[in-house]
Design an enzyme around this catalytic site. Structure first.
Site, mmCIF file in Angstrom:
data_model
loop_
_atom_site.group_PDB
_atom_site.id
_atom_site.type_symbol
_atom_site.label_atom_id
_atom_site.label_comp_id
_atom_site.label_asym_id
_atom_site.label_seq_id
_atom_site.Cartn_x
_atom_site.Cartn_y
_atom_site.Cartn_z
ATOM 1 N N LYS A 120 0.838 -1.209 0.000
ATOM 2 C CA LYS A 120 0.000 0.000 0.000
ATOM 3 C C LYS A 120 0.871 1.257 0.000
ATOM 4 O O LYS A 120 0.627 2.197 -0.766
ATOM 5 C CB LYS A 120 -0.942 0.003 1.205
ATOM 6 C CG LYS A 120 -1.919 1.184 1.206
ATOM 7 C CD LYS A 120 -2.883 1.109 2.385
ATOM 8 C CE LYS A 120 -2.213 1.483 3.667
ATOM 9 N NZ LYS A 120 -3.139 1.577 4.819
ATOM 10 N N ASP A 138 -6.726 1.190 0.869
ATOM 11 C CA ASP A 138 -6.799 1.266 2.333
ATOM 12 C C ASP A 138 -8.204 0.861 2.764
ATOM 13 O O ASP A 138 -9.000 0.360 1.959
ATOM 14 C CB ASP A 138 -6.434 2.672 2.815
ATOM 15 C CG ASP A 138 -7.461 3.721 2.404
ATOM 16 O OD1 ASP A 138 -8.385 3.403 1.608
ATOM 17 O OD2 ASP A 138 -7.354 4.866 2.879
#
Length: 213
Positions: A120, A138
């Protein structure tokens, strides 16, 4: 969800916010990398408060290494998991100097090889600092993708891959910012503001509510 509906969703999100970006404050790829590492399980507001004090003092790998772990902790101790984050940031700064001449690399493999940098974080840096069409999934993007039907998936990697495949190419660069902001301020976890949502009529969520804020 069909392709035409996705095109209309992202067209509306783009019309409402033509130039979306991260809410983390940064002035270089290195500052962004550090801010994103700090943002894990923390709010952007909290990270910005810490980096507003840290970056004027140390905003290069050399300068942060000079602070040392304990010195760095003094600046980030208001952020969750600051002990492990400080350790990782120091290791990352050392790795940047040893392997990349102090520069932030622009490939996923090199970024993910840095301590404290997962998929991420790498995606945020690739997209925001280097303009690559990456999707940093997320909790907000995961929720919005599943709830609306844009790109449902059982885990973040599945959602990421579906978004990369299903989001129309013209929207791919900015899509993750639009989805994060939509999840943060409109399609919220407990009380989605369906009554004031600009894509409410396109969304395939079964439990829409009239809540407006």
């Amino acid at each position: 969800m069909n392709k035409q509906k996705r095109i209309e969703i992202f067209t509306r999100l783009r019309d409402a916010n033509p130039s979306p970006t991260t809410e983390l404050n940064y002035d270089s790829a290195f500052e962004l990398l550090i801010a994103v590492i700090l943002s894990a399980q923390a709010t952007d507001v909290g990270v910005n408060k810490a980096t507003a004090k840290l970056f004027p003092v140390a905003n290069t790998p050399e300068a942060i290494l000079d602070l040392g772990v304990e010195g760095l902790k003094d600046y980030i101790k208001t952020i969750g998991l600051y002990n492990s984050k400080a350790e990782n940031i120091i290791k990352t700064c050392r790795a940047l100097l040893d392997r990349h001449d102090g520069e932030v690399p622009d490939t996923r493999e090199e970024l993910e090889a840095l301590p404290g940098v997962g998929r991420k974080t790498a995606n945020v840096v690739l997209n925001t600092a280097f303009g690559q069409p990456a999707m940093a999934v997320d909790t907000h993007i995961f929720r919005v993708s599943n709830r609306t039907g844009i790109a449902p998936g059982k885990n973040v990697l599945e959602v990421e891959k579906r978004l990369m495949r299903l989001v129309p190419r013209e929207f791919l660069q900015d899509a993750h910012h639009w989805l994060i902001l939509h999840g943060r301020y409109t399609c919220t976890a407990r009380k989605p503001k369906c009554g004031s949502c600009i894509i409410e009529d396109l969304c395939e969520y079964r439990h829409k509510r009239d809540y407006i804020e």
